[in-house]
Motif scaffolding. Structure first.
Motif, PDB file in Angstrom:
ATOM      1  N   THR A   1       0.837  -1.200   0.000  1.00 13.67           N
ATOM      2  CA  THR A   1       0.000   0.000   0.000  1.00 13.67           C
ATOM      3  C   THR A   1       0.873   1.252   0.000  1.00 13.67           C
ATOM      4  OG1 THR A   1      -0.083   0.072   2.422  1.00 13.67           O
ATOM      5  CG2 THR A   1      -1.788  -1.223   1.298  1.00 13.67           C
ATOM      6  N   LYS A   2       0.242   2.414  -0.173  1.00  9.36           N
ATOM      7  CA  LYS A   2       1.007   3.665  -0.173  1.00  9.36           C
ATOM      8  C   LYS A   2       1.664   3.917   1.180  1.00  9.36           C
ATOM      9  CE  LYS A   2      -1.804   6.002  -3.709  1.00  9.36           C
ATOM     10  NZ  LYS A   2      -2.720   7.146  -3.981  1.00  9.36           N
ATOM     11  N   ILE A   3       0.853   3.817   2.243  1.00 11.53           N
ATOM     12  CA  ILE A   3       1.439   4.014   3.570  1.00 11.53           C
ATOM     13  C   ILE A   3       2.399   2.872   3.895  1.00 11.53           C
ATOM     14  CG2 ILE A   3      -0.531   2.878   4.677  1.00 11.53           C
ATOM     15  CD1 ILE A   3       1.694   5.645   6.176  1.00 11.53           C
ATOM     16  N   GLY A   4       2.124   1.679   3.335  1.00 10.04           N
ATOM     17  CA  GLY A   4       2.988   0.524   3.558  1.00 10.04           C
ATOM     18  C   GLY A   4       4.378   0.732   2.982  1.00 10.04           C
ATOM     19  N   ALA A   5       4.462   1.355   1.805  1.00  9.29           N
ATOM     20  CA  ALA A   5       5.765   1.608   1.196  1.00  9.29           C
ATOM     21  C   ALA A   5       6.609   2.527   2.077  1.00  9.29           C
ATOM     22  CB  ALA A   5       5.572   2.222  -0.189  1.00  9.29           C
ATOM     23  N   PHE A   6       5.969   3.547   2.641  1.00 14.30           N
ATOM     24  CA  PHE A   6       6.677   4.458   3.526  1.00 14.30           C
ATOM     25  C   PHE A   6       7.120   3.734   4.798  1.00 14.30           C
ATOM     26  CE2 PHE A   6       6.305   7.245   7.273  1.00 14.30           C
ATOM     27  CZ  PHE A   6       7.352   8.106   7.021  1.00 14.30           C
ATOM     28  N   MET A   7       6.218   2.928   5.364  1.00 12.84           N
ATOM     29  CA  MET A   7       6.555   2.221   6.598  1.00 12.84           C
ATOM     30  C   MET A   7       7.713   1.258   6.391  1.00 12.84           C
ATOM     31  SD  MET A   7       2.980   1.323   8.535  1.00 12.84           S
ATOM     32  CE  MET A   7       2.389   0.236   7.222  1.00 12.84           C
ATOM     33  N   ARG A   8       7.700   0.530   5.276  1.00 11.25           N
ATOM     34  CA  ARG A   8       8.758  -0.447   5.030  1.00 11.25           C
ATOM     35  C   ARG A   8      10.098   0.241   4.769  1.00 11.25           C
ATOM     36  NH1 ARG A   8       6.265  -5.578   3.978  1.00 11.25           N
ATOM     37  NH2 ARG A   8       8.228  -6.354   3.110  1.00 11.25           N
ATOM     38  N   ARG A   9      10.043   1.385   4.106  1.00 13.78           N
ATOM     39  CA  ARG A   9      11.266   2.114   3.806  1.00 13.78           C
ATOM     40  C   ARG A   9      11.922   2.649   5.070  1.00 13.78           C
ATOM     41  NH1 ARG A   9       9.138   4.930   0.259  1.00 13.78           N
ATOM     42  NH2 ARG A   9       8.813   6.883   1.403  1.00 13.78           N
ATOM     43  N   THR A  10      11.107   2.993   6.052  1.00 17.35           N
ATOM     44  CA  THR A  10      11.617   3.570   7.305  1.00 17.35           C
ATOM     45  C   THR A  10      11.599   2.585   8.471  1.00 17.35           C
ATOM     46  OG1 THR A  10       9.396   4.407   7.775  1.00 17.35           O
ATOM     47  CG2 THR A  10      10.921   5.897   6.653  1.00 17.35           C
ATOM     48  N   SER A  11      11.171   1.338   8.201  1.00 13.73           N
ATOM     49  CA  SER A  11      11.108   0.265   9.213  1.00 13.73           C
ATOM     50  C   SER A  11      10.058   0.522  10.291  1.00 13.73           C
ATOM     51  CB  SER A  11      12.486   0.042   9.873  1.00 13.73           C
ATOM     52  OG  SER A  11      13.456  -0.299   8.900  1.00 13.73           O
ATOM     53  N   ILE A  12       9.146   1.460  10.058  1.00  9.94           N
ATOM     54  CA  ILE A  12       8.094   1.727  11.042  1.00  9.94           C
ATOM     55  C   ILE A  12       7.161   0.530  11.185  1.00  9.94           C
ATOM     56  CG2 ILE A  12       6.016   3.139  11.447  1.00  9.94           C
ATOM     57  CD1 ILE A  12       7.555   5.519  10.377  1.00  9.94           C
ATOM     58  N   ASP A  13       7.029  -0.279  10.111  1.00  8.28           N
ATOM     59  CA  ASP A  13       6.123  -1.426  10.173  1.00  8.28           C
ATOM     60  C   ASP A  13       6.558  -2.449  11.217  1.00  8.28           C
ATOM     61  OD1 ASP A  13       8.370  -1.942   8.498  1.00  8.28           O
ATOM     62  OD2 ASP A  13       7.367  -3.701   7.678  1.00  8.28           O
ATOM     63  N   GLU A  14       7.819  -2.395  11.664  1.00  7.56           N
ATOM     64  CA  GLU A  14       8.321  -3.364  12.638  1.00  7.56           C
ATOM     65  C   GLU A  14       8.024  -2.962  14.087  1.00  7.56           C
ATOM     66  OE1 GLU A  14       9.449  -5.981  11.372  1.00  7.56           O
ATOM     67  OE2 GLU A  14      10.339  -5.507   9.424  1.00  7.56           O
ATOM     68  N   LEU A  15       7.587  -1.728  14.317  1.00  9.09           N
ATOM     69  CA  LEU A  15       7.451  -1.226  15.689  1.00  9.09           C
ATOM     70  C   LEU A  15       6.476  -2.021  16.561  1.00  9.09           C
ATOM     71  CD1 LEU A  15       7.638   2.640  15.198  1.00  9.09           C
ATOM     72  CD2 LEU A  15       9.404   1.086  16.074  1.00  9.09           C
ATOM     73  N   PRO A  16       5.377  -2.587  16.035  1.00 11.44           N
ATOM     74  CA  PRO A  16       4.504  -3.382  16.911  1.00 11.44           C
ATOM     75  C   PRO A  16       5.203  -4.572  17.562  1.00 11.44           C
ATOM     76  CG  PRO A  16       3.312  -2.762  14.928  1.00 11.44           C
ATOM     77  CD  PRO A  16       4.741  -2.363  14.716  1.00 11.44           C
ATOM     78  N   GLN A  17       6.382  -4.944  17.059  1.00  9.93           N
ATOM     79  CA  GLN A  17       7.115  -6.050  17.680  1.00  9.93           C
ATOM     80  C   GLN A  17       7.615  -5.696  19.071  1.00  9.93           C
ATOM     81  OE1 GLN A  17       9.978  -7.323  14.576  1.00  9.93           O
ATOM     82  NE2 GLN A  17       8.278  -6.844  13.190  1.00  9.93           N
ATOM     83  N   LEU A  18       7.524  -4.421  19.444  1.00 10.66           N
ATOM     84  CA  LEU A  18       7.799  -4.044  20.830  1.00 10.66           C
ATOM     85  C   LEU A  18       6.857  -4.788  21.778  1.00 10.66           C
ATOM     86  CD1 LEU A  18       8.298  -0.210  20.309  1.00 10.66           C
ATOM     87  CD2 LEU A  18      10.075  -1.842  21.009  1.00 10.66           C
TER      88      LEU A  18
END
Length: 467
Positions: free
Chosen positions: A351-368
């Motif tokens: 997705t659009k927001i997904g591309a940004f998250m993956r590029r900045t690694s924000i998608d990994e933050l829920p692993q906290l």
């Protein structure tokens, strides 16, 4: 993907695995150590106060209690290092008494040595201090005896979990150990099926010593599995050179000799330090990043109305499965539950927001959240999905050492990531480079290195292979 259907996993109900073995005794021992520490501290003060009253007729005199308070931190430090507070000390009262009295004698000698060179001996009452030491020694002996009686009566004398896996080898028995049949639980040492390894990981989860009795031809295979599981593992005696044995243990009874083939990568103190580091970093990060997390969650929801989180089964410590959390970065109908297809540049699933998250690694933050649950660590080998491949081979088919990386908890970041080994695994080298870094991290763990990796991660959050 027929190899990953899970039929082997479903053949043995998880409930049976949970019921056959006792729960972890490690936390119970930690509580006992803390209680003994507190009791010892109170006894030292009480005994010196009684000595002051008996010798000088005054309760809690300053010069007597000064000696007790000066000696206490020294005693505790020595006692922690000489195993005064250990599983052996809880089981064997003679060992416990010997270690406690040694710590007391050494700490008293050190304080006296210091007092002599600082010319402060006159500030202590020799009679009161000597009597205080005698009373303290008697109290320490009494407490150690009571502790072992308590352990025998209420814990059945067992302070550690010990498991014997019978895989058709010589008969092997050990008091207070649980014995299971490898055949009954579908444990095949020569198999690299992830569902079998997950089942084995669940059986070994709370075990502090694992002994395998099997025919000679399966010794090397079991040795590798025990090393990969990160447990203290032993094989009923065979040639040392073939198994990479670390030592020899002998137990009561005929033929009860084993070769030590694996030890957990971290000792108790290191595990406690690493866990505290994880809790502090994850807790602070969740609080500080909460506005960002809420904003990203809202953007994901507004873009297509789908779920905010993507939950995927990954391989964790001891080759066990766990559900890892990520912000959903792909379209609802194109999620890859098994991770069979690596994400490529300009992937139409993202997705659009997904591309940004993956590029900045924000998608990994829920692993906290996984870190707080104890399924992951802040730093460690990155967890992989079951279907992950390199050159159309499953990761474990590329290199058999792949399973060995799972002797520690997987991490939110790791040594491989800060070295730039991330992104799609198109070639086998993409995996082997990461594996080499992971095994290096496992072999050389330190809290300082974890901190260095966390700081280095900041500089690689935005990466040209993150898509």
């Amino acid at each position: 993907m027929n190899q990953l259907t899970g039929s082997l996993y479903d053949a043995i109900e998880p409930e049976r695995i949970e019921q056959v073995l006792p729960p972890s005794r490690e936390r119970r021992r930690l509580r006992a150590y803390i209680l003994l520490l507190c009791v010892d501290a109170a006894l030292i003060h009480l005994c010196f106060a009684l000595a002051a009253f008996a010798y000088e007729g005054v309760w809690w005199t300053e010069r007597t209690m000064l000696a007790a308070q000066a000696m206490l931190p020294v005693f505790m430090t020595i006692a922690l290092y000489n195993k005064t507070y250990s599983g052996t000390a809880l089981r064997e009262w003679t060992f416990a008494v010997r270690q406690a009295l040694t710590a007391l004698a050494v700490s008293a000698a050190l304080i006296n040595f210091l007092a002599f060179y600082t010319k402060s001996n006159a500030e202590f009452s020799r009679g009161s201090v000597t009597l205080g030491l005698i009373l303290t020694a008697i109290a320490l002996v009494a407490v150690r005896r009571l502790a072992t009686v308590f352990v025998e009566r209420y814990w059945g004398g067992a302070t550690v979990n010990q498991l014997i896996i019978d895989d058709g080898g010589v008969p092997f028995t050990l008091p207070r150990a649980t014995t299971i049949s490898a055949q009954r639980y579908g444990l095949d040492a020569t198999s690299r099926d992830p569902f079998m390894l997950d089942r084995l990981g669940k059986l070994l989860r709370y075990q502090e010593k694992v002994i395998v009795s099997c025919p000679r031809e399966r010794h090397a295979a079991w040795s590798f599995l025990l090393k990969s599981a990160g447990v203290n593992g032993e094989i009923a005696s065979e040639p040392i050179a073939d198994l990479g044995a670390l030592g020899i243990n002998s137990y009561e009874g005929a033929n009860n000799t084993t070769l030590v083939v694996s030890r957990g990568p971290l000792g108790l103190r290191s595990r406690v330090a690493k866990r505290l580091f994880d809790l502090v970093v994850a807790g602070v990060a969740l609080v500080v990043l909460s506005p960002l997390l809420l904003f990203v969650a809202l953007r994901i929801k507004l873009e297509d109305g789908g779920s905010i989180l993507f939950v995927q089964r990954r391989l964790g410590r001891g080759n066990q499965f766990f559900d890892m959390y990520k912000f959903r970065s792909m379209r609802p109908g194109k999620l890859d539950a098994d991770g069979a297809k690596s994400t490529a540049r300009n992937d139409d699933r993202v997705t659009k927001i997904g591309a940004f998250m993956r590029r900045t690694s924000i998608d990994e933050l829920p692993q906290l959240l996984n870190v707080l649950k104890g399924e992951m660590s802040i730093v460690g080998p990155r967890p992989h999905a079951l279907g992950s491949r390199a050159n159309d081979k499953y990761f474990w088919e590329v290199d058999a050492q792949y399973w060995a990386r799972h002797c520690l908890k997987p991490g939110l970041t790791g040594l491989a990531q800060v070295r730039g080994h991330r992104g799609a695994t198109v070639q086998e080298k993409d995996l082997t480079d990461r594996l080499q870094s992971d095994l290096e991290y496992v072999a050389g763990w330190s809290l300082r290195r974890d901190l260095e990796i966390v700081l280095a991660t900041v500089s690689v959050l935005n990466h040209d292979r993150a898509y």
